[in-house]
Scaffold this motif. Structure first.
Motif, PDB file in Angstrom:
ATOM      1  N   ASP A 110       0.836  -1.045  -0.211  1.00 54.48           N
ATOM      2  CA  ASP A 110      -0.389   0.030  -0.260  1.00 54.48           C
ATOM      3  C   ASP A 110       0.840   0.999   0.097  1.00 54.48           C
ATOM      4  N   ALA A 111       0.622   2.558   0.564  1.00 56.11           N
ATOM      5  CA  ALA A 111       0.993   3.347  -0.271  1.00 56.11           C
ATOM      6  C   ALA A 111       2.043   3.585   1.261  1.00 56.11           C
ATOM      7  N   ASP A 112       1.384   3.492   2.503  1.00 56.02           N
ATOM      8  CA  ASP A 112       2.729   3.053   3.638  1.00 56.02           C
ATOM      9  C   ASP A 112       3.530   2.868   2.987  1.00 56.02           C
ATOM     10  N   ASP A 113       3.844   1.316   2.560  1.00 56.15           N
ATOM     11  CA  ASP A 113       4.319   0.436   2.448  1.00 56.15           C
ATOM     12  C   ASP A 113       5.670   1.073   1.742  1.00 56.15           C
ATOM     13  N   LEU A 114       4.963   1.178   0.079  1.00 51.95           N
ATOM     14  CA  LEU A 114       5.507   2.551  -1.140  1.00 51.95           C
ATOM     15  C   LEU A 114       6.255   3.561  -0.314  1.00 51.95           C
ATOM     16  N   LYS A 115       5.813   4.215   0.274  1.00 55.23           N
ATOM     17  CA  LYS A 115       6.709   5.428   1.287  1.00 55.23           C
ATOM     18  C   LYS A 115       7.587   5.141   2.134  1.00 55.23           C
ATOM     19  N   ALA A 116       7.590   3.696   2.800  1.00 57.87           N
ATOM     20  CA  ALA A 116       9.118   3.488   3.624  1.00 57.87           C
ATOM     21  C   ALA A 116       9.851   2.552   2.540  1.00 57.87           C
ATOM     22  N   MET A 117       9.665   2.372   0.827  1.00 58.61           N
ATOM     23  CA  MET A 117      11.067   1.861   0.388  1.00 58.61           C
ATOM     24  C   MET A 117      11.734   3.089  -0.115  1.00 58.61           C
ATOM     25  N   ILE A 118      10.637   3.807  -0.738  1.00 59.35           N
ATOM     26  CA  ILE A 118      11.529   5.616  -1.536  1.00 59.35           C
ATOM     27  C   ILE A 118      11.810   5.948  -1.468  1.00 59.35           C
ATOM     28  N   ARG A 119      13.437   6.373  -1.657  1.00 55.85           N
ATOM     29  CA  ARG A 119      14.282   7.080  -0.700  1.00 55.85           C
ATOM     30  C   ARG A 119      14.129   8.999  -1.679  1.00 55.85           C
ATOM     31  N   PRO A 120      13.527   9.214  -0.964  1.00 52.82           N
ATOM     32  CA  PRO A 120      13.786  11.459  -1.928  1.00 52.82           C
ATOM     33  C   PRO A 120      14.941  11.855  -1.816  1.00 52.82           C
ATOM     34  N   HIS A 121      15.111  12.013  -3.167  1.00 51.68           N
ATOM     35  CA  HIS A 121      16.426  12.982  -3.543  1.00 51.68           C
ATOM     36  C   HIS A 121      17.290  11.626  -3.995  1.00 51.68           C
ATOM     37  N   ILE A 122      16.961  10.448  -3.694  1.00 56.97           N
ATOM     38  CA  ILE A 122      17.719   9.244  -4.301  1.00 56.97           C
ATOM     39  C   ILE A 122      17.268   8.337  -5.613  1.00 56.97           C
ATOM     40  N   ASP A 123      16.236   8.227  -5.363  1.00 58.85           N
ATOM     41  CA  ASP A 123      14.925   7.395  -6.630  1.00 58.85           C
ATOM     42  C   ASP A 123      14.784   8.568  -7.188  1.00 58.85           C
ATOM     43  N   GLY A 124      14.648   8.215  -8.287  1.00 60.70           N
ATOM     44  CA  GLY A 124      14.117   8.297  -9.806  1.00 60.70           C
ATOM     45  C   GLY A 124      13.036   7.670  -9.778  1.00 60.70           C
ATOM     46  N   VAL A 125      11.787   7.510  -9.979  1.00 57.34           N
ATOM     47  CA  VAL A 125       9.997   6.859  -9.718  1.00 57.34           C
ATOM     48  C   VAL A 125      10.158   6.634 -11.583  1.00 57.34           C
ATOM     49  N   ILE A 126       9.462   5.490 -11.740  1.00 57.81           N
ATOM     50  CA  ILE A 126       8.703   5.388 -12.649  1.00 57.81           C
ATOM     51  C   ILE A 126       7.101   4.425 -12.331  1.00 57.81           C
ATOM     52  N   LEU A 127       6.034   5.467 -12.760  1.00 56.11           N
ATOM     53  CA  LEU A 127       4.621   5.207 -12.538  1.00 56.11           C
ATOM     54  C   LEU A 127       4.492   4.548 -13.593  1.00 56.11           C
ATOM     55  N   ARG A 128       3.674   3.146 -13.667  1.00 50.02           N
ATOM     56  CA  ARG A 128       2.904   2.471 -14.894  1.00 50.02           C
ATOM     57  C   ARG A 128       2.053   1.879 -14.270  1.00 50.02           C
ATOM     58  N   SER A 129       0.796   2.061 -15.234  1.00 51.71           N
ATOM     59  CA  SER A 129      -0.401   1.026 -15.290  1.00 51.71           C
ATOM     60  C   SER A 129      -1.203   1.081 -16.714  1.00 51.71           C
ATOM     61  N   GLY A 130      -1.667   0.246 -16.871  1.00 49.50           N
ATOM     62  CA  GLY A 130      -1.196  -0.081 -18.896  1.00 49.50           C
ATOM     63  C   GLY A 130      -1.332   0.845 -19.548  1.00 49.50           C
ATOM     64  N   SER A 131      -1.518   1.591 -20.230  1.00 51.49           N
ATOM     65  CA  SER A 131      -0.815   1.947 -21.138  1.00 51.49           C
ATOM     66  C   SER A 131      -0.192   3.345 -20.515  1.00 51.49           C
ATOM     67  N   HIS A 132      -0.603   4.071 -19.288  1.00 56.08           N
ATOM     68  CA  HIS A 132      -0.122   5.075 -18.367  1.00 56.08           C
ATOM     69  C   HIS A 132       1.412   5.056 -17.550  1.00 56.08           C
ATOM     70  N   GLN A 133       2.085   6.280 -18.581  1.00 55.41           N
ATOM     71  CA  GLN A 133       3.182   5.524 -17.775  1.00 55.41           C
ATOM     72  C   GLN A 133       3.932   7.350 -17.423  1.00 55.41           C
ATOM     73  N   ALA A 134       4.737   6.959 -16.255  1.00 57.82           N
ATOM     74  CA  ALA A 134       5.078   8.588 -16.306  1.00 57.82           C
ATOM     75  C   ALA A 134       6.452   8.470 -15.633  1.00 57.82           C
ATOM     76  N   THR A 135       7.648   9.150 -15.536  1.00 52.35           N
ATOM     77  CA  THR A 135       8.461   9.561 -14.433  1.00 52.35           C
ATOM     78  C   THR A 135       8.970  11.390 -14.136  1.00 52.35           C
ATOM     79  N   PHE A 136       9.765  11.131 -12.918  1.00 56.37           N
ATOM     80  CA  PHE A 136      10.132  11.814 -12.451  1.00 56.37           C
ATOM     81  C   PHE A 136      11.409  11.359 -12.018  1.00 56.37           C
ATOM     82  N   LEU A 137      12.689  12.224 -12.768  1.00 61.47           N
ATOM     83  CA  LEU A 137      14.311  12.090 -11.886  1.00 61.47           C
ATOM     84  C   LEU A 137      14.299  12.351 -10.570  1.00 61.47           C
TER      85      LEU A 137
END
Length: 183
Positions: A110-137
């Motif tokens: 869930d969101a809380d679990d993900l929040k514990a795994m993501i490292r702000p300022h270190i990790d870029g993130v790709i979000l993908r759902s079906g044909s939708h995708q975006a990234t932030f460096l």
């Protein structure tokens, strides 16, 4: 490898296009043979401190020199958010190159679990759902330094709305080595 070579290649690619000349990539390859290895990068252009273009590759599928040239030209002339860069703007534009690591999928409950795994300022993130995708460096954390705001904006960018995690999309992280012009 010299860190300035990446920015130099990107700047030379844009300059060549503006002048209508041909960029001889062999000049760079003879100085830095590692540019012939596959690599993924993003090229970000900032004009007077504001974003002016940003295009890149998430996966290394071609020689880094080709990725640098293609993404520099695309950031300058084909970013759909901006008109093509002019010569006058180019003189005032700072070029930044981000070399990406291979993306790695994050498995979360869930969101809380993900929040514990993501490292702000270190990790870029790709979000993908079906044909939708975006990234932030990872650099985007500087502006959107709150997990909820970061993912709300990323969700909008992916056309998934303000609460993209409600769709339980695939999430990938990557890191970058950033190189910018000396100011």
């Amino acid at each position: 490898m010299s860190s300035s070579i990446y920015v130099h290649v990107a700047r030379a690619a844009i300059q060549s296009r503006l002048e209508g000349s041909h960029l001889d990539k062999n000049v760079f390859l003879s100085d830095e043979p590692a540019l012939a290895h596959n690599g993924a990068c993003f090229v970000t252009l900032n004009l007077r401190g504001r974003l002016r273009g940003c295009i890149g590759s998430l996966i290394a599928y071609r020689p880094l020199i080709d990725d640098l040239i293609a993404n520099a030209e695309a950031a300058a002339f084909r970013d759909p958010r901006f008109p093509p860069l002019s010569s006058a703007e180019f003189d005032e534009t700072d070029v930044e190159v981000s070399l990406l690591s291979e993306p790695r999928q994050i498995y979360y409950r869930d969101a809380d679990d993900l929040k514990a795994m993501i490292r702000p300022h270190i990790d870029g993130v790709i979000l993908r759902s079906g044909s939708h995708q975006a990234t932030f460096l990872p650099q985007v954390w500087d502006e959107l330094n709150d997990f909820k705001r970061f993912f709300a904006q990323l969700g909008r960018k992916a056309a998934l709305g303000d609460n993209p995690l409600s769709y339980h999309p695939e999430v990938y992280v990557y890191q970058v080595r950033k190189f910018a012009e000396e100011g």
